[in-house]
Design a protein around this motif. Structure first.
Motif, PDB file in Angstrom:
ATOM      1  N   GLY A  85     -24.777  23.338  -3.021  1.00  0.00           N
ATOM      2  CA  GLY A  85     -25.600  23.941  -1.990  1.00  0.00           C
ATOM      3  C   GLY A  85     -26.226  25.236  -2.433  1.00  0.00           C
TER       4      GLY A  85
ATOM      5  N   GLY B 265     -23.091  12.752   1.275  1.00  0.00           N
ATOM      6  CA  GLY B 265     -24.384  12.930   1.923  1.00  0.00           C
ATOM      7  C   GLY B 265     -24.382  13.791   3.175  1.00  0.00           C
TER       8      GLY B 265
ATOM      9  N   CYS C 145     -22.691  20.390  11.074  1.00  0.00           N
ATOM     10  CA  CYS C 145     -22.777  19.343  10.057  1.00  0.00           C
ATOM     11  C   CYS C 145     -23.489  18.120  10.626  1.00  0.00           C
ATOM     12  CB  CYS C 145     -21.390  18.946   9.586  1.00  0.00           C
ATOM     13  SG  CYS C 145     -20.514  20.269   8.732  1.00  0.00           S
TER      14      CYS C 145
ATOM     15  N   THR D 142     -24.513  16.971   5.319  1.00  0.00           N
ATOM     16  CA  THR D 142     -25.029  18.316   5.081  1.00  0.00           C
ATOM     17  C   THR D 142     -24.516  19.249   6.170  1.00  0.00           C
ATOM     18  OG1 THR D 142     -27.015  17.477   4.006  1.00  0.00           O
ATOM     19  CG2 THR D 142     -27.129  19.717   4.878  1.00  0.00           C
ATOM     20  N   CYS D 143     -23.991  20.392   5.758  1.00  0.00           N
ATOM     21  CA  CYS D 143     -23.481  21.392   6.696  1.00  0.00           C
ATOM     22  C   CYS D 143     -24.257  22.694   6.499  1.00  0.00           C
ATOM     23  CB  CYS D 143     -21.995  21.657   6.476  1.00  0.00           C
ATOM     24  SG  CYS D 143     -20.930  20.232   6.788  1.00  0.00           S
ATOM     25  N   THR D 144     -24.570  23.334   7.616  1.00  0.00           N
ATOM     26  CA  THR D 144     -25.227  24.636   7.584  1.00  0.00           C
ATOM     27  C   THR D 144     -24.293  25.663   8.213  1.00  0.00           C
ATOM     28  OG1 THR D 144     -27.397  23.616   7.750  1.00  0.00           O
ATOM     29  CG2 THR D 144     -27.261  25.951   8.314  1.00  0.00           C
TER      30      THR D 144
ATOM     31  N   GLN E 159     -13.944  17.808   5.327  1.00  0.00           N
ATOM     32  CA  GLN E 159     -15.098  18.565   5.809  1.00  0.00           C
ATOM     33  C   GLN E 159     -14.721  20.022   6.013  1.00  0.00           C
ATOM     34  OE1 GLN E 159     -17.022  16.852   9.205  1.00  0.00           O
ATOM     35  NE2 GLN E 159     -17.997  18.764   9.756  1.00  0.00           N
TER      36      GLN E 159
ATOM     37  N   THR F 108     -26.399  26.297   3.113  1.00  0.00           N
ATOM     38  CA  THR F 108     -26.498  24.865   3.342  1.00  0.00           C
ATOM     39  C   THR F 108     -25.764  24.151   2.219  1.00  0.00           C
ATOM     40  OG1 THR F 108     -28.649  25.141   4.396  1.00  0.00           O
ATOM     41  CG2 THR F 108     -28.092  22.927   3.635  1.00  0.00           C
ATOM     42  N   THR F 109     -24.869  23.255   2.607  1.00  0.00           N
ATOM     43  CA  THR F 109     -24.038  22.532   1.651  1.00  0.00           C
ATOM     44  C   THR F 109     -24.194  21.035   1.870  1.00  0.00           C
ATOM     45  OG1 THR F 109     -22.425  24.313   1.707  1.00  0.00           O
ATOM     46  CG2 THR F 109     -21.680  22.216   0.841  1.00  0.00           C
ATOM     47  N   THR F 110     -24.339  20.306   0.777  1.00  0.00           N
ATOM     48  CA  THR F 110     -24.389  18.854   0.851  1.00  0.00           C
ATOM     49  C   THR F 110     -23.195  18.295   0.091  1.00  0.00           C
ATOM     50  OG1 THR F 110     -26.796  18.897   0.961  1.00  0.00           O
ATOM     51  CG2 THR F 110     -25.765  16.792   0.376  1.00  0.00           C
ATOM     52  N   ARG F 111     -22.384  17.504   0.803  1.00  0.00           N
ATOM     53  CA  ARG F 111     -21.215  16.874   0.194  1.00  0.00           C
ATOM     54  C   ARG F 111     -21.642  15.642  -0.586  1.00  0.00           C
ATOM     55  NH1 ARG F 111     -17.551  16.424   5.479  1.00  0.00           N
ATOM     56  NH2 ARG F 111     -18.180  14.272   5.074  1.00  0.00           N
TER      57      ARG F 111
ATOM     58  N   TYR G 246     -19.313  18.892  -3.696  1.00  0.00           N
ATOM     59  CA  TYR G 246     -20.429  19.409  -2.909  1.00  0.00           C
ATOM     60  C   TYR G 246     -21.263  20.365  -3.740  1.00  0.00           C
ATOM     61  CZ  TYR G 246     -17.643  23.654  -2.158  1.00  0.00           C
ATOM     62  OH  TYR G 246     -16.906  24.794  -2.337  1.00  0.00           O
TER      63      TYR G 246
END
Length: 150
Positions: free
Chosen positions: A93, A124, A149, A126-128, A5, A118-121, A91
């Motif tokens: 985003g 699933g 996240c 999601t981190c902003t 992460q 915004t990132t989606t691994r 990922y």
């Protein structure tokens, strides 16, 4: 999992800051004259089998004052994607950035940046990431970042 992460967040942060760094500096190299400057870039980079791709689209407005100052304001929207050596998604985003830049006597007087990414691994999550910075006369007035996240 924390290491993965953190690695993802650091990589996204670096990509986002590279986009903004390039964009915030780009108007300074434009041909003098007031008006809009279109920003468009797309590239991929390979490192140890991992492939990072990015696109960036935006516009910067360039204004010259009668006193000879240059003012640049703009916004950029970027997308990014990282795949592993097997081609699987790590990922992906998108980010948006807004910036202002003021030059007096060809010296940077003010730089203000706001970034939201915004990132989606692949799993699933999601981190902003948000980043705000304001610099005046060579001194950083504030520099804040936050990551959340889910």
């Amino acid at each position: 999992m924390f290491t993965v992460q953190r690695t993802v967040v650091v990589a996204v942060t670096v990509l986002t800051l590279l986009v903004v760094g390039v964009v915030a500096g780009a108007p300074a190299y434009a041909t003098p004259g007031s008006g809009a400057i279109r920003i468009s870039d797309s590239n991929c980079h390979d490192d140890d089998g991992y492939t990072a791709c990015m696109t960036a689209e935006g516009v910067a407005n360039e204004t010259f004052t009668p006193a000879g100052h240059a003012i640049y304001t703009g916004q950029v929207r970027a997308t990014f994607r990282l795949t592993d050596p097997a081609g699987a998604l790590v990922y992906e985003g998108e980010s948006t950035s807004h910036f202002q830049r003021l030059e007096k006597d060809e010296l940077l007087h003010l730089l203000s940046q706001q970034i939201r990414s915004t990132t989606t691994r692949a799993d699933g999550v999601t981190c902003t990431f948000t980043y705000t910075m304001h610099l005046v006369n060579g001194e950083i007035q504030f520099d804040r970042s936050e990551t959340e996240c889910q």
